[in-house]
Design a protein around this motif. Structure first.
Motif, mmCIF file in Angstrom:
data_model
loop_
_atom_site.group_PDB
_atom_site.id
_atom_site.type_symbol
_atom_site.label_atom_id
_atom_site.label_comp_id
_atom_site.label_asym_id
_atom_site.label_seq_id
_atom_site.Cartn_x
_atom_site.Cartn_y
_atom_site.Cartn_z
ATOM 1 N N SER A 1 0.815 -1.221 0.000
ATOM 2 C CA SER A 1 0.000 0.000 0.000
ATOM 3 C C SER A 1 0.851 1.276 0.000
ATOM 4 C CB SER A 1 -0.927 0.008 1.215
ATOM 5 O OG SER A 1 -0.154 0.013 2.396
ATOM 6 N N LYS A 2 2.160 1.132 0.102
ATOM 7 C CA LYS A 2 3.049 2.295 0.022
ATOM 8 C C LYS A 2 3.044 2.845 -1.400
ATOM 9 C CE LYS A 2 4.852 2.144 4.202
ATOM 10 N NZ LYS A 2 4.669 3.197 5.154
ATOM 11 N N ASN A 3 3.392 4.111 -1.539
ATOM 12 C CA ASN A 3 3.436 4.689 -2.884
ATOM 13 C C ASN A 3 4.867 4.667 -3.439
ATOM 14 O OD1 ASN A 3 4.749 7.053 -1.857
ATOM 15 N ND2 ASN A 3 2.764 7.885 -1.273
ATOM 16 N N LEU A 4 4.996 5.044 -4.697
ATOM 17 C CA LEU A 4 6.315 5.031 -5.334
ATOM 18 C C LEU A 4 7.284 6.017 -4.690
ATOM 19 C CD1 LEU A 4 5.400 4.669 -9.108
ATOM 20 C CD2 LEU A 4 6.313 2.926 -7.575
ATOM 21 N N TYR A 5 6.759 7.080 -4.111
ATOM 22 C CA TYR A 5 7.626 8.032 -3.415
ATOM 23 C C TYR A 5 8.301 7.342 -2.222
ATOM 24 C CZ TYR A 5 9.298 12.112 -0.908
ATOM 25 O OH TYR A 5 10.094 13.018 -0.243
ATOM 26 N N ASP A 6 7.545 6.525 -1.481
ATOM 27 C CA ASP A 6 8.125 5.776 -0.360
ATOM 28 C C ASP A 6 9.222 4.832 -0.852
ATOM 29 O OD1 ASP A 6 6.313 6.950 1.481
ATOM 30 O OD2 ASP A 6 4.794 5.437 0.986
ATOM 31 N N LEU A 7 8.970 4.166 -1.972
ATOM 32 C CA LEU A 7 9.972 3.268 -2.554
ATOM 33 C C LEU A 7 11.199 4.058 -3.001
ATOM 34 C CD1 LEU A 7 10.830 0.455 -3.482
ATOM 35 C CD2 LEU A 7 9.490 0.822 -5.576
ATOM 36 N N HIS A 8 10.982 5.179 -3.633
ATOM 37 C CA HIS A 8 12.073 6.075 -4.062
ATOM 38 C C HIS A 8 12.950 6.465 -2.873
ATOM 39 C CE1 HIS A 8 13.915 9.933 -5.246
ATOM 40 N NE2 HIS A 8 13.198 10.509 -4.304
ATOM 41 N N LYS A 9 12.334 6.920 -1.783
ATOM 42 C CA LYS A 9 13.095 7.338 -0.599
ATOM 43 C C LYS A 9 13.890 6.171 -0.017
ATOM 44 C CE LYS A 9 12.905 11.030 1.041
ATOM 45 N NZ LYS A 9 13.820 12.145 0.797
ATOM 46 N N PHE A 10 13.310 4.975 -0.041
ATOM 47 C CA PHE A 10 14.015 3.817 0.506
ATOM 48 C C PHE A 10 15.183 3.394 -0.389
ATOM 49 C CE2 PHE A 10 14.379 -0.674 1.954
ATOM 50 C CZ PHE A 10 14.747 -0.376 3.257
ATOM 51 N N ILE A 11 15.003 3.475 -1.698
ATOM 52 C CA ILE A 11 16.099 3.161 -2.619
ATOM 53 C C ILE A 11 17.258 4.130 -2.402
ATOM 54 C CG2 ILE A 11 16.798 3.149 -5.054
ATOM 55 C CD1 ILE A 11 13.976 2.037 -5.692
ATOM 56 N N ILE A 12 16.954 5.400 -2.224
ATOM 57 C CA ILE A 12 17.994 6.394 -1.935
ATOM 58 C C ILE A 12 18.757 6.005 -0.672
ATOM 59 C CG2 ILE A 12 18.358 8.770 -1.118
ATOM 60 C CD1 ILE A 12 16.160 9.633 -3.020
ATOM 61 N N LYS A 13 18.019 5.596 0.340
ATOM 62 C CA LYS A 13 18.636 5.241 1.626
ATOM 63 C C LYS A 13 19.531 4.009 1.508
ATOM 64 C CE LYS A 13 17.385 3.859 6.303
ATOM 65 N NZ LYS A 13 16.266 3.555 7.214
ATOM 66 N N ILE A 14 19.021 2.929 0.919
ATOM 67 C CA ILE A 14 19.792 1.682 0.912
ATOM 68 C C ILE A 14 20.965 1.688 -0.059
ATOM 69 C CG2 ILE A 14 17.924 0.264 1.829
ATOM 70 C CD1 ILE A 14 17.384 -0.720 -1.033
ATOM 71 N N PHE A 15 20.888 2.531 -1.093
ATOM 72 C CA PHE A 15 22.008 2.626 -2.033
ATOM 73 C C PHE A 15 22.903 3.838 -1.740
ATOM 74 C CE2 PHE A 15 19.351 -0.264 -4.519
ATOM 75 C CZ PHE A 15 20.288 -1.138 -5.015
ATOM 76 N N LYS A 16 22.555 4.582 -0.705
ATOM 77 C CA LYS A 16 23.334 5.747 -0.282
ATOM 78 C C LYS A 16 23.499 6.760 -1.419
ATOM 79 C CE LYS A 16 25.651 3.141 3.253
ATOM 80 N NZ LYS A 16 26.511 2.005 3.334
ATOM 81 N N LEU A 17 22.377 7.042 -2.079
ATOM 82 C CA LEU A 17 22.367 8.055 -3.134
ATOM 83 C C LEU A 17 22.137 9.422 -2.515
ATOM 84 C CD1 LEU A 17 20.104 6.093 -5.630
ATOM 85 C CD2 LEU A 17 22.555 6.517 -5.880
ATOM 86 N N LYS A 18 22.484 10.451 -3.250
ATOM 87 C CA LYS A 18 22.262 11.812 -2.765
ATOM 88 C C LYS A 18 20.773 12.131 -2.778
ATOM 89 C CE LYS A 18 26.636 13.830 -4.150
ATOM 90 N NZ LYS A 18 27.285 14.831 -5.000
ATOM 91 N N GLU A 19 20.335 12.775 -1.719
ATOM 92 C CA GLU A 19 18.957 13.235 -1.684
ATOM 93 C C GLU A 19 18.841 14.495 -2.532
ATOM 94 O OE1 GLU A 19 16.942 13.357 2.042
ATOM 95 O OE2 GLU A 19 18.134 11.709 2.844
ATOM 96 N N ASN A 20 17.631 14.896 -2.806
ATOM 97 C CA ASN A 20 17.327 16.109 -3.571
ATOM 98 C C ASN A 20 17.773 16.047 -5.029
ATOM 99 O OD1 ASN A 20 16.222 17.252 -1.221
ATOM 100 N ND2 ASN A 20 18.254 17.963 -0.595
ATOM 101 N N GLU A 21 17.906 14.864 -5.576
ATOM 102 C CA GLU A 21 18.181 14.712 -7.002
ATOM 103 C C GLU A 21 16.875 14.344 -7.697
ATOM 104 O OE1 GLU A 21 20.870 15.356 -8.620
ATOM 105 O OE2 GLU A 21 22.306 15.519 -6.984
ATOM 106 N N MET A 22 16.746 14.735 -8.936
ATOM 107 C CA MET A 22 15.568 14.369 -9.712
ATOM 108 C C MET A 22 15.585 12.861 -9.959
ATOM 109 S SD MET A 22 13.763 16.993 -10.096
ATOM 110 C CE MET A 22 12.593 16.335 -11.260
ATOM 111 N N ALA A 23 14.400 12.281 -10.027
ATOM 112 C CA ALA A 23 14.284 10.845 -10.248
ATOM 113 C C ALA A 23 12.939 10.541 -10.883
ATOM 114 C CB ALA A 23 14.425 10.099 -8.929
ATOM 115 N N SER A 24 12.870 9.383 -11.526
ATOM 116 C CA SER A 24 11.619 8.922 -12.120
ATOM 117 C C SER A 24 11.587 7.409 -12.132
ATOM 118 C CB SER A 24 11.469 9.395 -13.572
ATOM 119 O OG SER A 24 11.202 10.754 -13.645
ATOM 120 N N PHE A 25 10.376 6.879 -12.062
ATOM 121 C CA PHE A 25 10.132 5.476 -12.354
ATOM 122 C C PHE A 25 9.579 5.431 -13.767
ATOM 123 C CE2 PHE A 25 10.010 5.166 -7.732
ATOM 124 C CZ PHE A 25 10.649 3.958 -7.508
#
Length: 166
Positions: A24-48
């Motif tokens: 029931s989570k949205n893609l934004y939640d998945l996006h934030k988690f991917i950033i966290k687990i791969f240690k990507l920079k926050e505040n970058e543009m992204a898309s699915f």
């Protein structure tokens, strides 16, 4: 329902994270988690991106609304796109560096989960994004034809740097 999702970096070495996340989570939640687990920079543009059976990108789901008619990550639930096992999305983070990931639903379990978690980690995130080639066999052949039949592009301009038609 709990989804088991594999996130794979497009890279020469295996860089994979298996995660559990509520359907029931949205893609934004998945996006934030991917950033966290791969240690990507926050505040970058992204898309699915939705893909078809030939792995061609079909629809973009951006982080922010660029066109007023476009649905963003925060408005789309994961369960509306990843419905059956092996359903896939492409996730791109940081359009200058082009970190590109395959996001695949590997399994689902009929139990609830409140917070996403990483359950398996393979490989380390590289310091630099890989060089990606974007080729479509149809597109590259047409481009090659166009370039091979053209002469030097400077020949199309006269001495005043004005375009001259043939």
């Amino acid at each position: 329902m709990k989804y088991l999702i594999q996130v794979l970096l497009e890279y020469e070495d295996d860089v994979v994270r298996d995660i559990e996340i509520g359907s029931s989570k949205n893609l934004y939640d998945l996006h934030k988690f991917i950033i966290k687990i791969f240690k990507l920079k926050e505040n970058e543009m992204a898309s699915f991106y939705k893909i078809n059976q030939d792995f061609e990108l079909t629809n973009e789901i951006p982080l922010i609304d660029i066109n007023s008619d476009q649905k963003t990550m925060s408005k789309i639930k994961i369960s509306s796109l990843l419905i059956k096992k092996s359903d896939q999305l492409i996730y791109v983070n940081n359009f200058l560096k082009m970190w590109r990931f395959s996001v695949t639903l590997t399994s689902f379990i009929n139990e609830e989960i409140s917070n996403p978690k990483c359950i398996k980690k393979v490989g380390e995130m590289p310091s630099n994004a890989p060089d990606l080639e974007y080729k479509s066999s149809k597109q590259s052949n047409k481009l090659n034809e166009n370039f091979s039949t053209r002469t030097n592009y400077l020949d199309e301009y006269d001495e005043y740097n004005e375009f001259s038609e043939y």
